[in-house]
Every structure is written in C-alpha cells, then in structure tokens.
Design an enzyme around this catalytic site. Structure first.
Site: not given
Length: 576
Positions: A16, A44-45, A51, A264, A324-325
């Site tokens: 984040y 990444r975006h 979400t 992750k 995405h991540d």
C-alpha cells in the site's frame, strides 16, 4: 524519485506504499560504450481505494469505534469529525498522477528509442488497470511532445486482456485453479501473517484500548486502523499523510511492513509452492520478446493473442504491461529474483539483505515498476540484460551478473530455462529414494557392518509413520527424513513438523546445497563397499549422479523447480 515525504513511514506500508525510489547498491548507470536496444516495463496499477470487501470492513471498524468511544482527544481528536468516505477498487486521483509520472519517467529513460517508436501496451482487464495504462500513455505522450517530437499516433492503442474464467492471461493469476480452490496453497500467506501478528500486534491493541476507553478493539480492528493510514493518504489528491498514521510508531510501521511482506512472499512468492508457477507464462513472453522468437508456453499464455504478430509483436523496441501486485510477485519469483536458500522468518523481521532486498514495499508498491533492459556494448560479443525494480538494480546472481548487474542474454535465458522448459532435476532424487528403500531391505541380512549401511540407506527415506509424530521437533530425531522432505516439499505442508525443521529442510532449495547433500550420502554408500561389494553400489552411483546433476544445474545458473505432484513449483503445476 516517486512519492516525496519528510517522514519515512510511507515506505513501511507494504504493497500500500505509494511508489518511491528504492536505494540501489549497484549504480543505475549506462556506460558510454553501451546503448539500450530493448526495454520492457511491468507495472502495477496506481494507488486505489480499498477493495469492495475491505471498504465495508473499514467502514464497520470506524462505526464501531465511534459508537464505543464518546469523545476523542489528543492524537485521536481528528476522529471526532472523521467520516468514512473511501470508495471501492477505483484508481484515486493520486494514483492517476503516479501513472502519468511513470509514463514520463519511461519516456525520459528510453528517450532515444521513444523518439522513433511508441510502446506496445497491454493491460489486464480490470478497470483500474486499464485506467492506469491510459494514464501512463498520457505521461509518455506529454514527455514526447514537450520537445520537438510530433506525436500524431496519440492516443496509443492499449490491448486489454480480459480477466475471468475461461480467459488465459499472463497478467492475472486467476487461472491456477489448484491455487485458487486448494487451501493447502491459498492459505499459506495468511497463515504466515497470523503467526507474525502474534509477535507484535497484542501490545499495540492493548495500548489503543488503554487510550480509547470502551473501544474494545480486536487485533483485526487494529490492523484495519493501520490499513486506513495508507488508504486515506492516497485518497488525498496530493498524498497528504493521513492523521491515522500518527497513531502508530515507526517501529510499529516496520512490523506492519513485514506483516504485509509475509503475505506476498508466502502468498504468491518464493514461500508458496504454487507462487512462482503462476508467473511462468509472463516469463516465457518476456523471453520471446527479448529474443524475437515465438512464445513457447503451455501455462497461462493466451495463444489467440500471442500467436499473432498484431497482438503480440516481436520486433518492437518498447513494451508496457500493466498488472497487479500479486501477479508481479509471482513473475519475480518465476524469474528467481528474490529466491534465497532460507525462507523469510515468520517470527521476527528478516533483514532485507538476507532476503535479496525483498519486501512488499520495495517490489510492488502502488505504481511499482520493473524495467527489463537489453543493451549492446562496444567490445562485447553478446547482448546484455539488466533488471531494475523501482530504481534498484538487481544483481542477477543466477546468471552471473557483473558489477553493473548485467548478464549476457544467453545466460539470462539459461537461468530461466529450468522453469520455462519444464526441467525436472528432482526426478532423479525420487528414484534415489525408492532405490535406497529397495536396496536397504535387500541387504539387511548381510554381515553387521553391511546391515549398518543398509539401515543408513533406508534412513534417507525414514519410517512412514514419522509424518504422524507431533513431537518431531529435534533434528536428531528426524535426520532420516531429510531426503524425502527435500524432494517432496508437499510433506512440509501436511506433516506437523516444527518451523526449525522446515527452515533446515529449505536450506536445500538451491542446486549447490542439494549437490552437497547427495555427495555426502553417496560417500556413505561408497564406504559400505570397502568391506564387501553389494548391490548398495547402485545407490552409491545414483546418489552421485544426482549430485552431479544438481551441480551442473548450479553451474548453468538454472534454478531448482520441483514438480506439482511432489508439491514443488515446477511448470507442470500450472493448471490451465
């Protein structure tokens, strides 16, 4: 440089974190006798709202807090007038700006190429990803026309790859159904996080409850409040640091960052048997582009698109992929960029030096990006490859990176070939297990000294009921399990072993460590032949062959990848 803030804590927000430049020990320079001939960015975006599911949870947490606490004072005073207004899933204005800046940075870095061609751009199908790609092109175009360069081709075409069931997509991990529906794999990340939470979160929750009489916050509430710090920061158009951030100390933020890192690493990275496999398709696409050859892949590649030069060109100089991540984490893992001999600890913060510079914030922050470069240098017969992740030049140890982090194209491809070609060095290890069982039993009635070596041969497999022993916490009690646990990593998931034992077994994830292990086992069996020649010679020979195979793989820079059946991370694990 990315997000500029006088405070250090935005760099401790895991995935984040807003994009920031990561420090690099290897200088990010281009020697004067070299020129870039190919550049691919995987991004990444940009920063987004929580979400849809999380935004409901955060809203409920705030409602609970304001219901239970009548009046907020001190550093909590801002909560008196706070109203939860965050949306769901959409790119924020701050995130749009991040991607515009990313496009500008890409143009400036590769200006020589960008003046003569526009990049081929793909985006995974989710709205915020497509919007991020559009913002990227705005920045690229803005930089391109700021000089004398005309740009009649703008707006640039963006190939949107659909997400969802039935669509192959190397920029979205949803295809691996074994991962998505099997909690054996999908829960590994959250389990690692929960283990680490127990080491630092109770004291924070206790402090908050002491400060906020009647709040009755749970551990989950505390994490939600910490999450609100980055999300309410990136909700600000200029990234003004949220007052939620001051509720926690820098040390607490460092623990939060590691908590997110574990999610992750064990969720989609080297710590998950199916993590790296989900990045294999993109790696094969990268190799196709960088070599100018057709894609050779049977995992997540969309061949309807990749088999056409219109939708998957091979001769362009610049490529842009927005994803995405989680997908980027899997791709980095498939490339072996952060794979070390020892997995990240779940009970204390592992220094980044031990984890090859891995952290969620350093690898996949909002608008995080990886540059894959190919260059030609005067005096060099082969082209060179370099990878830069968020400003940090990676050493590329697997392919013998030089002082500038570069390795030859051929070595780079070879270092990825174990996954992309579906190599399975592990099979010889499995044969060793079965052979040792058979020969150990066959020689059990020989003279006493031979019986000893027969037992040693059998012990590489170990008694089958050891898996059921909940007290197997000491190495001396489980030494006979080494080989079967090394070659069948799934057992580490289904057997009640200790973390200490798991860490020991995972030391043998590199080819060199496996070569050493098999060499020692082979020597032991060769010693059995001094007194009398027996059929144990077969196990000695095969164990030595396994050692040689792993040594060759290590010298060739190939990363070890096991098969799906055994719980490894081989290309065979991808279920399409």
């Amino acid at each position: 440089m990315g997000y500029q803030c006088p405070l250090q804590i935005p760099q401790y927000w895991g995935q984040y974190s807003p994009f920031f430049g990561v420090p690099s020990k290897i200088p990010d320079v281009l020697p004067p006798d070299c020129k870039i001939t190919f550049a691919q960015v995987l991004s990444r975006h940009g920063a987004r709202d929580p979400t849809a599911s999380k935004t409901k949870i955060y809203s409920s947490t705030i409602q609970k807090l304001k219901t239970n606490v009548q009046r907020f004072s001190g550093k909590y005073a801002f909560l008196n007038g706070f109203t939860y207004t965050l949306g769901a899933d959409q790119l924020t204005v701050f995130g749009e700006r991040e991607m515009i800046n990313s496009g500008i940075a890409f143009y400036n870095r590769y200006e020589r190429l960008a003046n003569h061609s526009i990049p081929f751009i793909r985006a995974s199908g989710e709205e915020r990803v497509v919007r991020s790609a559009q913002n990227f092109t705005q920045g690229f175009h803005q930089a391109r026309v700021s000089g004398t360069q005309a740009d009649a081709s703008f707006p640039y075409p963006i190939l949107e790859i659909l997400e969802g069931e039935g669509f192959n997509n190397t920029l979205n991990h949803g295809l691996c159904t074994e991962f998505e529906v099997n909690e054996t794999y999908s829960s590994i990340g959250s389990e690692a996080q929960q283990t680490f939470l127990a080491t630092f979160l109770p004291s924070i929750t206790a402090r908050l409850n002491a400060d906020l009489i009647g709040a009755n916050l749970t551990a989950t509430d505390t994490i939600n409040l910490m999450d609100l710090c980055p999300f309410t920061t990136v909700a600000s158009p200029i990234g003004t640091v949220s007052p939620f951030c001051s509720l926690f100390t820098e040390d607490e933020w460092q623990h939060y960052d590691y908590y997110q890192t574990l999610g992750k690493y064990y969720g989609y990275g080297p710590g998950n048997p199916l993590g790296p496999t989900q990045g294999v398709g993109f790696v094969n696409e990268l190799i196709a582009r960088i070599t100018g050859k057709a894609v050779d892949d049977h995992t997540s590649v969309n061949h309807t698109l990749d088999d056409s030069l219109e939708t998957f060109p091979l001769s362009d100089a610049l490529y842009v992929d927005i994803s995405h991540d989680n997908d980027m984490t899997a791709i980095f893992s498939a490339l072996g960029l952060y794979s070390g001999p020892i997995p990240l600890s779940k009970t204390f913060i592992d220094h980044r030096e031990r984890s090859k510079g891995y952290s969620a914030a350093w690898t996949v922050p909002f608008a995080g990006r990886a540059y894959f470069e190919k260059m030609k240098c005067r005096g060099k017969r082969e082209e060179l490859v370099r990878i830069i992740v968020n400003g940090r030049v990676l050493p590329l140890d697997a392919c013998g990176g030089d002082a500038l982090g570069r390795c030859t194209l051929a070595k780079f491809i070879r270092s990825s070939s174990f996954a992309t070609e579906g190599g399975r060095w592990d099979l010889i290890g499995i044969v060793c297990i079965f052979l040792c069982i058979a020969l150990g039993i066959a020689n059990i009635f020989n003279p006493p000294i031979i019986i000893l070596f027969s037992i040693l041969c059998l012990s590489v497999m170990g008694p089958p009921d050891r898996c059921k022993d909940p007290c197997a916490d000491h190495f001396e009690r489980v030494s006979g399990l080494i080989l079967i646990f090394v070659e069948v990593p799934l057992l580490l998931r289904i057997c009640p072993t200790s973390e200490k034992f798991d860490v020991f077994i995972r030391r043998f994830t590199t080819n060199y460590m496996r070569a050493g292990m098999y060499t020692i086992m082979s020597v032991i069996q060769w010693l059995s032949l001094i007194r009398k020649t027996t059929s144990l010679v077969a196990s000695a020979v095969l164990l030595l062959a396994a050692a040689i195979c792993y040594l060759i793989a290590g010298l060739k820079g190939q990363g070890f990848v096991g098969s799906k059946t055994l719980g490894g991370q081989g290309v065979a694990q991808m279920i399409v």
